[in-house]
Write a protein that holds these residues in place. Structure first.
Motif, short mmCIF file in Angstrom:
data_model
loop_
_atom_site.label_atom_id
_atom_site.label_comp_id
_atom_site.label_asym_id
_atom_site.label_seq_id
_atom_site.Cartn_x
_atom_site.Cartn_y
_atom_site.Cartn_z
N UNK A 3 11.75 -5.02 -14.23
CA UNK A 3 12.28 -3.67 -14.17
C UNK A 3 13.30 -3.47 -15.29
N UNK A 4 13.59 -2.24 -15.61
CA UNK A 4 14.49 -1.92 -16.71
C UNK A 4 15.92 -2.35 -16.46
N UNK A 5 16.35 -2.33 -15.24
CA UNK A 5 17.69 -2.79 -14.93
C UNK A 5 17.59 -4.01 -14.04
N UNK A 6 18.71 -4.63 -13.80
CA UNK A 6 18.73 -5.80 -12.93
C UNK A 6 18.27 -5.33 -11.55
N UNK A 7 17.25 -6.00 -11.01
CA UNK A 7 16.73 -5.51 -9.75
C UNK A 7 15.98 -6.59 -9.01
N UNK A 8 15.45 -6.21 -7.88
CA UNK A 8 14.73 -7.14 -7.03
C UNK A 8 13.23 -7.12 -7.29
N UNK A 9 12.74 -6.41 -8.28
CA UNK A 9 11.31 -6.23 -8.41
C UNK A 9 10.68 -7.11 -9.47
N UNK A 10 11.40 -8.09 -10.01
CA UNK A 10 10.81 -8.96 -11.02
C UNK A 10 9.88 -9.97 -10.39
N UNK A 11 8.78 -10.22 -11.06
CA UNK A 11 7.82 -11.22 -10.62
C UNK A 11 8.25 -12.56 -11.19
N UNK A 12 8.33 -13.59 -10.37
CA UNK A 12 8.80 -14.90 -10.81
C UNK A 12 7.95 -15.45 -11.95
N UNK A 13 6.70 -15.04 -12.07
CA UNK A 13 5.84 -15.52 -13.14
C UNK A 13 6.22 -14.94 -14.51
N UNK A 14 7.03 -13.93 -14.55
CA UNK A 14 7.37 -13.28 -15.81
C UNK A 14 8.83 -13.51 -16.17
N UNK A 56 18.98 -14.93 0.56
CA UNK A 56 19.44 -14.22 1.76
C UNK A 56 20.05 -12.88 1.38
N UNK A 57 20.91 -12.88 0.37
CA UNK A 57 21.53 -11.63 -0.08
C UNK A 57 20.46 -10.66 -0.58
N UNK A 58 19.49 -11.18 -1.30
CA UNK A 58 18.41 -10.35 -1.81
C UNK A 58 17.69 -9.63 -0.67
N UNK A 59 17.38 -10.35 0.37
CA UNK A 59 16.68 -9.74 1.51
C UNK A 59 17.59 -8.79 2.27
N UNK A 60 18.82 -9.20 2.53
CA UNK A 60 19.73 -8.39 3.34
C UNK A 60 20.11 -7.08 2.65
N UNK A 61 20.32 -7.14 1.35
CA UNK A 61 20.81 -5.97 0.62
C UNK A 61 19.74 -5.34 -0.27
N UNK A 62 18.48 -5.62 0.01
CA UNK A 62 17.37 -5.11 -0.80
C UNK A 62 17.44 -3.59 -0.99
N UNK A 63 17.80 -2.88 0.03
CA UNK A 63 17.83 -1.42 -0.05
C UNK A 63 19.23 -0.87 -0.26
N UNK A 64 20.19 -1.75 -0.41
CA UNK A 64 21.57 -1.32 -0.64
C UNK A 64 21.81 -1.31 -2.15
N UNK A 65 23.03 -1.00 -2.52
CA UNK A 65 23.37 -0.86 -3.93
C UNK A 65 23.84 -2.19 -4.52
N UNK A 66 22.95 -3.21 -4.46
CA UNK A 66 23.25 -4.54 -4.99
C UNK A 66 22.13 -4.98 -5.91
N UNK A 67 22.48 -5.45 -7.08
CA UNK A 67 21.51 -6.01 -8.02
C UNK A 67 21.85 -7.47 -8.26
N UNK A 68 20.82 -8.29 -8.40
CA UNK A 68 20.99 -9.72 -8.60
C UNK A 68 20.22 -10.15 -9.84
N UNK A 69 20.90 -10.88 -10.71
CA UNK A 69 20.28 -11.45 -11.90
C UNK A 69 20.55 -12.94 -11.91
N UNK A 70 19.50 -13.73 -11.92
CA UNK A 70 19.61 -15.19 -11.97
C UNK A 70 19.34 -15.62 -13.41
N UNK A 71 20.36 -16.22 -14.04
CA UNK A 71 20.28 -16.59 -15.45
C UNK A 71 20.16 -18.10 -15.57
#
Length: 151
Positions: A3-14, A56-71
């Motif tokens: 996705x264009x911004x940090x988000x939960x919709x990235x595919x682990x293969x990419x 856990x945070x990803x699942x719990x806050x999926x629809x809230x205003x939280x973005x997660x980026x794993x670097x």
């Protein structure tokens, strides 16, 4: 799909290999109330031990205003290992591999207090930044994110 911004919709293969300027752009594009940026590596045992907290945070806050980026700070040549790990652990969050071997050129830009040790996590809000150079234990990270969301 990334996705264009940090988000939960990235595919682990990419998992994209990026430079620091691109990481800065990803972070600055986030308009979320809380943006979590976690620096980790597949060879870092404490990093791997805290991955379930991020899931856990990803699942719990999926629809809230939280973005997660794993670097990932693995070597760029090891991107396939990072992809395999993300797939095996069912990590569907936005994962990138930072290809900046001269750590001294960018670590202070993340936080001047950072020694470079892993894991390291930055919690960004629209009013500030919190930096943690440690492994989060139990639900410690989830509680901190919950507090930031309620402020």
């Amino acid at each position: 799909m990334l996705c264009g911004t940090i988000s939960f919709c990235a595919d682990a293969q990419e998992i994209k290999v990026i430079r620091f300027a691109e990481l800065e752009k990803l972070i600055s594009e986030s308009e979320s109330k809380v943006t979590i940026v976690n620096f980790w590596a597949t060879w870092c045992k404490p990093c791997l031990e805290e991955i379930p907290s991020f899931k856990t945070i990803s699942k719990k806050y999926r629809l809230k205003d939280v973005n997660l980026l794993l670097v990932s700070l693995d070597f760029a040549k090891d991107v396939e290992r990072v992809k395999a790990f993300a797939t095996r652990k069912d990590i569907s969050n936005h994962v990138v591999l930072l290809n900046e071997p001269d750590y001294n050129s960018w670590i202070d830009k993340i936080d001047p207090k950072w020694s470079g040790a892993l894991p390291a996590t930055v919690l960004l809000t629209q009013t500030g930044k919190e930096f943690y150079e440690k492994k989060f234990e139990g639900d410690e990270l989830e509680k901190r994110v919950g507090t930031l969301l309620n402020n």
